[in-house]
Design a protein around this motif. Structure first.
Motif, PDB file in Angstrom:
ATOM      1  N   LEU A   1       9.547   3.372   0.473  1.00 51.27           N
ATOM      2  CA  LEU A   1       9.205   4.791   0.522  1.00 51.27           C
ATOM      3  C   LEU A   1       8.848   5.239  -0.881  1.00 51.27           C
ATOM      4  CD1 LEU A   1      11.801   4.369   2.658  1.00 51.27           C
ATOM      5  CD2 LEU A   1      11.329   6.793   3.048  1.00 51.27           C
ATOM      6  N   MET A   2       8.155   6.377  -0.949  1.00 47.28           N
ATOM      7  CA  MET A   2       7.821   6.980  -2.235  1.00 47.28           C
ATOM      8  C   MET A   2       8.436   8.372  -2.299  1.00 47.28           C
ATOM      9  SD  MET A   2       4.073   7.886  -3.830  1.00 47.28           S
ATOM     10  CE  MET A   2       3.571   6.193  -3.872  1.00 47.28           C
ATOM     11  N   SER A   3       9.169   8.632  -3.386  1.00 49.63           N
ATOM     12  CA  SER A   3       9.811   9.951  -3.493  1.00 49.63           C
ATOM     13  C   SER A   3       8.774  10.981  -3.918  1.00 49.63           C
ATOM     14  CB  SER A   3      10.949   9.893  -4.509  1.00 49.63           C
ATOM     15  OG  SER A   3      10.437   9.641  -5.812  1.00 49.63           O
ATOM     16  N   SER A   4       8.994  12.222  -3.491  1.00 52.44           N
ATOM     17  CA  SER A   4       7.949  13.242  -3.602  1.00 52.44           C
ATOM     18  C   SER A   4       8.029  14.055  -4.888  1.00 52.44           C
ATOM     19  CB  SER A   4       8.052  14.190  -2.405  1.00 52.44           C
ATOM     20  OG  SER A   4       9.319  14.833  -2.428  1.00 52.44           O
ATOM     21  N   PHE A   5       6.924  14.741  -5.187  1.00 50.42           N
ATOM     22  CA  PHE A   5       6.832  15.618  -6.356  1.00 50.42           C
ATOM     23  C   PHE A   5       7.603  16.911  -6.144  1.00 50.42           C
ATOM     24  CE2 PHE A   5       3.992  13.256  -8.768  1.00 50.42           C
ATOM     25  CZ  PHE A   5       2.762  13.022  -8.156  1.00 50.42           C
ATOM     26  N   ASN A   6       7.555  17.392  -4.877  1.00 48.71           N
ATOM     27  CA  ASN A   6       8.036  18.751  -4.651  1.00 48.71           C
ATOM     28  C   ASN A   6       9.541  18.887  -4.846  1.00 48.71           C
ATOM     29  OD1 ASN A   6       7.865  17.084  -2.134  1.00 48.71           O
ATOM     30  ND2 ASN A   6       9.265  18.657  -1.413  1.00 48.71           N
TER      31      ASN A   6
ATOM     32  N   PHE B   1      13.179  -0.447  -0.832  1.00 45.47           N
ATOM     33  CA  PHE B   1      13.395   0.372  -2.030  1.00 45.47           C
ATOM     34  C   PHE B   1      12.507   1.608  -2.059  1.00 45.47           C
ATOM     35  CE2 PHE B   1       9.615  -0.446  -4.601  1.00 45.47           C
ATOM     36  CZ  PHE B   1       9.139  -1.673  -4.130  1.00 45.47           C
ATOM     37  N   VAL B   2      12.852   2.518  -2.964  1.00 43.48           N
ATOM     38  CA  VAL B   2      12.093   3.753  -3.165  1.00 43.48           C
ATOM     39  C   VAL B   2      11.413   3.687  -4.525  1.00 43.48           C
ATOM     40  CG1 VAL B   2      12.231   6.269  -3.454  1.00 43.48           C
ATOM     41  CG2 VAL B   2      13.668   5.110  -1.742  1.00 43.48           C
ATOM     42  N   VAL B   3      10.106   3.959  -4.533  1.00 45.89           N
ATOM     43  CA  VAL B   3       9.381   4.085  -5.796  1.00 45.89           C
ATOM     44  C   VAL B   3       9.108   5.574  -6.020  1.00 45.89           C
ATOM     45  CG1 VAL B   3       7.099   3.837  -4.685  1.00 45.89           C
ATOM     46  CG2 VAL B   3       7.381   3.294  -7.129  1.00 45.89           C
ATOM     47  N   SER B   4       9.169   6.012  -7.250  1.00 46.45           N
ATOM     48  CA  SER B   4       8.858   7.437  -7.501  1.00 46.45           C
ATOM     49  C   SER B   4       7.361   7.638  -7.369  1.00 46.45           C
ATOM     50  CB  SER B   4       9.279   7.802  -8.927  1.00 46.45           C
ATOM     51  OG  SER B   4       8.446   7.106  -9.855  1.00 46.45           O
ATOM     52  N   ASP B   5       6.934   8.864  -7.156  1.00 50.83           N
ATOM     53  CA  ASP B   5       5.510   9.142  -7.242  1.00 50.83           C
ATOM     54  C   ASP B   5       5.139   9.105  -8.729  1.00 50.83           C
ATOM     55  OD1 ASP B   5       3.380  11.402  -5.331  1.00 50.83           O
ATOM     56  OD2 ASP B   5       2.896   9.843  -6.793  1.00 50.83           O
ATOM     57  N   TRP B   6       3.821   9.097  -8.962  1.00 49.30           N
ATOM     58  CA  TRP B   6       3.306   8.936 -10.328  1.00 49.30           C
ATOM     59  C   TRP B   6       3.906   9.985 -11.285  1.00 49.30           C
ATOM     60  CZ3 TRP B   6      -1.097   5.776 -11.887  1.00 49.30           C
ATOM     61  CH2 TRP B   6      -1.498   5.987 -13.200  1.00 49.30           C
ATOM     62  N   ASP B   7       4.681   9.539 -12.265  1.00 47.83           N
ATOM     63  CA  ASP B   7       5.204  10.441 -13.305  1.00 47.83           C
ATOM     64  C   ASP B   7       6.216  11.440 -12.744  1.00 47.83           C
ATOM     65  OD1 ASP B   7       4.293  13.045 -15.452  1.00 47.83           O
ATOM     66  OD2 ASP B   7       4.976  11.083 -16.152  1.00 47.83           O
ATOM     67  N   ALA B   8       6.630  11.251 -11.477  1.00 44.11           N
ATOM     68  CA  ALA B   8       7.506  12.234 -10.842  1.00 44.11           C
ATOM     69  C   ALA B   8       8.856  12.321 -11.528  1.00 44.11           C
ATOM     70  CB  ALA B   8       7.683  11.885  -9.365  1.00 44.11           C
ATOM     71  N   ILE B   9       9.319  11.226 -12.105  1.00 48.16           N
ATOM     72  CA  ILE B   9      10.608  11.259 -12.805  1.00 48.16           C
ATOM     73  C   ILE B   9      10.465  12.089 -14.080  1.00 48.16           C
ATOM     74  CG2 ILE B   9      12.383   9.861 -13.929  1.00 48.16           C
ATOM     75  CD1 ILE B   9      11.698   7.631 -11.915  1.00 48.16           C
ATOM     76  N   ASN B  10       9.415  11.840 -14.795  1.00 51.77           N
ATOM     77  CA  ASN B  10       9.155  12.605 -16.013  1.00 51.77           C
ATOM     78  C   ASN B  10       9.003  14.093 -15.694  1.00 51.77           C
ATOM     79  OD1 ASN B  10       8.564  12.826 -18.829  1.00 51.77           O
ATOM     80  ND2 ASN B  10       6.389  13.015 -18.298  1.00 51.77           N
ATOM     81  N   GLN B  11       8.437  14.392 -14.554  1.00 55.75           N
ATOM     82  CA  GLN B  11       8.189  15.782 -14.163  1.00 55.75           C
ATOM     83  C   GLN B  11       9.480  16.538 -13.827  1.00 55.75           C
ATOM     84  OE1 GLN B  11       3.782  14.700 -12.348  1.00 55.75           O
ATOM     85  NE2 GLN B  11       5.266  15.671 -11.014  1.00 55.75           N
TER      86      GLN B  11
ATOM     87  N   LYS C   1       5.348   8.076   2.584  1.00 51.48           N
ATOM     88  CA  LYS C   1       5.314   9.087   1.538  1.00 51.48           C
ATOM     89  C   LYS C   1       4.887  10.417   2.094  1.00 51.48           C
ATOM     90  CE  LYS C   1       0.574   8.354  -0.091  1.00 51.48           C
ATOM     91  NZ  LYS C   1      -0.295   7.832  -1.146  1.00 51.48           N
ATOM     92  N   HIS C   2       5.283  11.544   1.362  1.00 53.02           N
ATOM     93  CA  HIS C   2       6.063  11.558   0.137  1.00 53.02           C
ATOM     94  C   HIS C   2       7.420  12.129   0.508  1.00 53.02           C
ATOM     95  CE1 HIS C   2       1.778  11.884  -0.631  1.00 53.02           C
ATOM     96  NE2 HIS C   2       1.981  11.324  -1.806  1.00 53.02           N
TER      97      HIS C   2
ATOM     98  N   THR D   1       0.836  -1.190   0.000  1.00 52.65           N
ATOM     99  CA  THR D   1       0.000   0.000   0.000  1.00 52.65           C
ATOM    100  C   THR D   1       0.877   1.250   0.000  1.00 52.65           C
ATOM    101  OG1 THR D   1      -1.610   1.336   1.187  1.00 52.65           O
ATOM    102  CG2 THR D   1      -0.199  -0.039   2.542  1.00 52.65           C
ATOM    103  N   PHE D   2       0.447   2.273  -0.710  1.00 52.54           N
ATOM    104  CA  PHE D   2       1.193   3.527  -0.757  1.00 52.54           C
ATOM    105  C   PHE D   2       0.739   4.408   0.419  1.00 52.54           C
ATOM    106  CE2 PHE D   2       2.595   1.814  -4.482  1.00 52.54           C
ATOM    107  CZ  PHE D   2       1.691   1.786  -5.533  1.00 52.54           C
ATOM    108  N   SER D   3       1.140   3.958   1.572  1.00 50.10           N
ATOM    109  CA  SER D   3       0.696   4.569   2.833  1.00 50.10           C
ATOM    110  C   SER D   3       1.593   4.024   3.936  1.00 50.10           C
ATOM    111  CB  SER D   3      -0.753   4.149   3.079  1.00 50.10           C
ATOM    112  OG  SER D   3      -1.207   4.520   4.359  1.00 50.10           O
ATOM    113  N   PRO D   4       1.817   4.759   5.048  1.00 45.31           N
ATOM    114  CA  PRO D   4       1.197   6.012   5.484  1.00 45.31           C
ATOM    115  C   PRO D   4       1.861   7.235   4.869  1.00 45.31           C
ATOM    116  CG  PRO D   4       2.716   5.264   7.173  1.00 45.31           C
ATOM    117  CD  PRO D   4       2.723   4.205   6.115  1.00 45.31           C
ATOM    118  N   MET D   5       1.017   8.250   4.663  1.00 48.76           N
ATOM    119  CA  MET D   5       1.522   9.577   4.305  1.00 48.76           C
ATOM    120  C   MET D   5       1.860  10.293   5.607  1.00 48.76           C
ATOM    121  SD  MET D   5       0.711  13.020   3.899  1.00 48.76           S
ATOM    122  CE  MET D   5       0.231  14.224   2.699  1.00 48.76           C
ATOM    123  N   ILE D   6       3.117  10.708   5.759  1.00 50.48           N
ATOM    124  CA  ILE D   6       3.563  11.271   7.046  1.00 50.48           C
ATOM    125  C   ILE D   6       4.216  12.628   6.819  1.00 50.48           C
ATOM    126  CG2 ILE D   6       3.784   9.154   8.391  1.00 50.48           C
ATOM    127  CD1 ILE D   6       6.641   8.883   7.471  1.00 50.48           C
ATOM    128  N   ASP D   7       3.609  13.404   5.909  1.00 50.84           N
ATOM    129  CA  ASP D   7       4.161  14.712   5.609  1.00 50.84           C
ATOM    130  C   ASP D   7       3.647  15.756   6.589  1.00 50.84           C
ATOM    131  OD1 ASP D   7       3.668  13.763   2.224  1.00 50.84           O
ATOM    132  OD2 ASP D   7       5.544  13.777   3.338  1.00 50.84           O
TER     133      ASP D   7
END
Ligand code: GLC
Length: 735
Positions: free
Chosen positions: A254-259, A286-296, A211-212, A157-163
């Protein structure tokens, strides 16, 4: 003699079976150590297989309107992971079967999904959960979510969000645990425990994903996908705190963030992704990027093209690419150009495989298929969701003992856009939650009060717009009732991702409805369902009582009804400050104080200094009287611990639950520090008249130290204070 022979025969059989078993590839041997299985498998994989393990595509209908991505035409059997938008374990097993039987090495796919606050038994949004101050209950709720997700084909699951977030204009404050680093750490760990259970390969465990990563909540102006000007000091003092706690608690991914983090985006940041996460914290998942975050990264101005974006993200420490297929399409060339080493690819693949092995996916690749009635919304699951809904609700105001509704109330006017609403009680990111599963406020009241009370229902107005045509009916319903419950709030889409709002006030039409009903002279109870702190400065004076119910999930109706009837004594306390107005943002409890603290200097000329409700605010139907806080010593050495106690009495006449929040303050330090910092909390139930002692054992290095801009902790001597309720007690630390 016979006995010895049979032992020898038994030993010989065991030896044979192990040898036979060991004759197959080590990576398929479930008795072999995981690291040996990883090493063996990586040595057998070819380049295509390795690259695909580092990619995540999607399967099923993409339900996230913010994530427009091309639908994957055909799912390769060697893909590393899929975001699984379906809830069908059978289809998931069919896809998995293809990976296990049609690929050369039979590497299972990792199925991920956003299970944020429940899978089908949706419970309160995270911001509300934190108001319960009940981490053990949050662990139970997360375990329910994990079981429902696992039985639906999801392993991750892509959780918990702890920002940590202090700007309620940002829609994603709904998804985290509020403004305080320690609170986010405690509830993040509680959620990880619920998801991952005692062992990742338990039947109902799923891998967590923090995340994130990191400082997404600092997004400028509360807008999404934006620049975050985060000093190294703030990074360590605030934003990394929950992540370090959750990594230490064993979070698998973990999931890497957009910001953007002060010029280096979260998805291409070697300092956070490798130096801190891998080298210092030794994270081996491992770390997964957020959706399209690499492209961004191209839009963020740090990559000229997709290939460079992939190089920067991977080099920084992002192992898996979510959906933009940059790794799949560019790695062969980057490796050929020697910009990416095979050693680094193997290291990344090993991290992905490690999580899969720990989940037991190689040995049990298929989901257990049970009937939906056994999968979702069991009575036990709903009981947990209901308890958490009730404990997350916050009694903000209660003048003239308006609540609980007393036996003199024979008619209730139930008014407002949330009165019968179901969908919006689910909140954002409600996974497979269904509107039909939700018990509305109206249904909860009918169930609670039955025929003893007549409920006069009138919508009054919509969530927004200018249509006042429903006012007359609402006024009429109110005039013939003893009390009016006005149910206001936000649509679920007004918070969550890409849901920033320039104002945190409710739409004018909702405020006008309250003003109109105020003229009837009837007692007004405001019920608020929202995904962020609201601007209530104009509504608060009009209401006799106010209950913040957040977006409480499927059991919200009866949880609220229990509070209104007095069956439940509310115990929630705010996990995020309610500013007086949007213009007062940011206002949070652990700010530094003004250099001219007297007379409101350093604040706005045109509004009062104080917010409407501080972090930690929440009323009860009883009263709790605090005794004098007592220290075990007034002077301690750095290496000694200090215990502080306070006796609390339930001085009212109904049972109640109190949460004691313990803060520290360091008024003179090498660096400026917040006015106060939450370091511990404890929640206890007390019957009327009972008293109990709450204790906080201060560990100086853990609780009194400060961190510098590279994460080093310092403990200095001098005066400190411990703060509890309205008391502030001084003590000294010496060498
Ligand atoms: C979204 C969100 C993230 C979510 C991911 C997959 O854009 O930022 O929180 O987990 O994509 O849905």
């Amino acid at each position: 003699m016979k006995k010895i022979t049979s032992i020898l025969v038994l030993f010989f059989c065991i030896q044979i079976s192990y040898t036979t078993q060991a004759s197959g590839p080590v990576y398929k041997d479930k008795n072999a150590p995981i690291e040996s299985r990883i090493k063996d498998l990586v040595s057998k994989m070819n380049l295509d297989e390795k690259i695909l393990q580092l990619n995540q595509y999607t399967a099923g209908l993409n339900t996230n309107a913010n994530n427009i991505g091309e639908a994957v035409k055909a799912i390769p059997a060697e893909i590393g992971s899929l975001i699984y938008f379906s809830a069908d374990p059978v289809w998931r097993n069919q896809i998995q079967k293809k990976a296990m039987e049609e690929s050369r090495l039979g590497i299972p796919i990792l199925f991920g999904f956003d299970v944020i606050h429940g899978y089908r038994t949706v419970y309160p949004i995270s911001l509300g959960q934190a108001c319960s101050w009940d981490p053990a209950l949050v662990t139970e709720a997360a375990a329910v979510a994990a079981r429902e997700a696992k039985l639906s084909g999801v392993d991750w699951t892509f959780s918990p969000m702890i920002d940590v977030a202090r700007d309620p204009r940002w829609g994603r404050v709904a998804e985290g645990y509020g403004e305080d680093p320690y609170t986010n750490a405690v509830f993040g760990v509680a959620t990880v425990k619920g998801y991952q259970g005692k062992n990742l390969n338990d039947p109902y465990s799923v891998a967590a994903c923090l995340k994130h990563f990191v400082a997404y909540g600092m997004s400028e102006g509360g807008r999404d996908y934006r620049y975050s000007d985060v000093s190294r000091q703030s990074l360590w003092e605030t934003y990394l705190v929950p992540y370090e706690a959750c990594v230490k608690a064993g979070a698998a991914t973990l999931m890497s963030s957009f910001n953007d983090i002060s010029g280096v985006p979260g998805s291409a940041n070697p300092y956070t992704l490798t130096e801190i996460l891998k080298k210092r914290w030794k994270h081996d998942g491992f770390v997964v990027s957020d959706w399209d975050a690499i492209n961004q990264l191209i839009n963020q101005g740090v990559a000229a093209d997709r290939k460079e974006a992939g190089l920067k993200a991977f080099t920084a420490g992002v192992e898996m690419d979510m959906t933009d297929q940059i790794y799949a399409q560019n790695f062969k060339q980057l490796i050929a150009e020697k910009k990416i080493s095979m050693a680094k690819v193997d290291e990344a693949v090993s991290r992905v495989l490690r999580v899969k092995f720990r989940l037991g996916l190689f040995d049990k690749p298929y989901s257990t298929v049970v009937d939906e009635s056994q999968r979702y919304l069991t009575p036990e699951s709903k009981a947990i969701a209901q308890r958490l809904s009730a404990e997350s609700m916050v009694l903000l105001k209660n003048e003239k003992n308006t609540l609980p509704l007393n036996s003199g109330v024979k008619q209730i006017a139930l008014i407002g856009p949330m009165a019968t609403d179901k969908e919006n009680l689910l909140g954002a990111w409600s996974a497979n939650g269904k509107e039909s599963d939700v018990e509305s406020i109206s249904e909860g009241l009918n169930k609670e009060f039955g025929t003893s009370v007549k409920i006069n229902l009138a919508k009054g107005c919509g969530f927004d717009g200018r249509d006042e045509s429903g006012f007359a009916e609402a006024i009429a319903a109110t005039q013939k009732s003893d009390v009016v419950l006005i149910c206001l709030g936000e649509k679920r889409g007004w918070s969550g991702e890409n849901a920033s709002r320039s104002s945190i006030a409710l739409p004018v039409i909702q405020e006008k409805l309250v003003q109109e009903l105020r003229n009837t002279g009837k007692p007004i109870v405001l019920i608020l369902s929202n995904g962020r702190p609201l601007e209530l400065v104009r509504l608060e004076p009009l209401a006799d009582a106010m209950v913040e119910i957040w977006q409480p999930g499927v059991c919200g109706g009866s949880a609220l009804a229990g509070i209104l009837s007095g069956r439940t004594n509310p115990s929630g306390k705010l996990s995020m400050t309610f500013p007086l107005s949007t213009g007062q943002i940011p206002t949070y409890y652990d700010m530094r104080q003004s250099a001219r603290p007297t007379g409101g200097q350093g604040n706005y000329q045109d509004i009062p200094t104080e917010p409407l409700y501080w972090f930690g605010h929440g009323l009860s139907y009883t009263t709790f009287t605090y005794g004098t806080a007592k220290l075990s010593a007034t002077k301690i050495k750095k290496t000694e611990k200090l215990t502080v106690e306070v006796e609390v009495t339930n001085s009212g006449n109904v049972k109640g639950t109190e949460t004691v929040l313990w803060y520290i303050s360091d008024p003179a330090c090498s660096i400026s520090r917040p006015m106060k910092e939450l370091k511990f909390f404890e929640k206890k139930e007390l019957t009327a008249g009972a008293k109990t002692t709450f204790k906080f054992e201060i560990d100086p290095m853990r609780d009194l130290s400060f961190v510098d801009s590279d994460g080093k902790h310092f403990l200095e001597t001098g005066d400190f204070y411990v703060l509890v309720n309205k008391q502030k007690v001084k003590f000294e630390v010496t060498e």
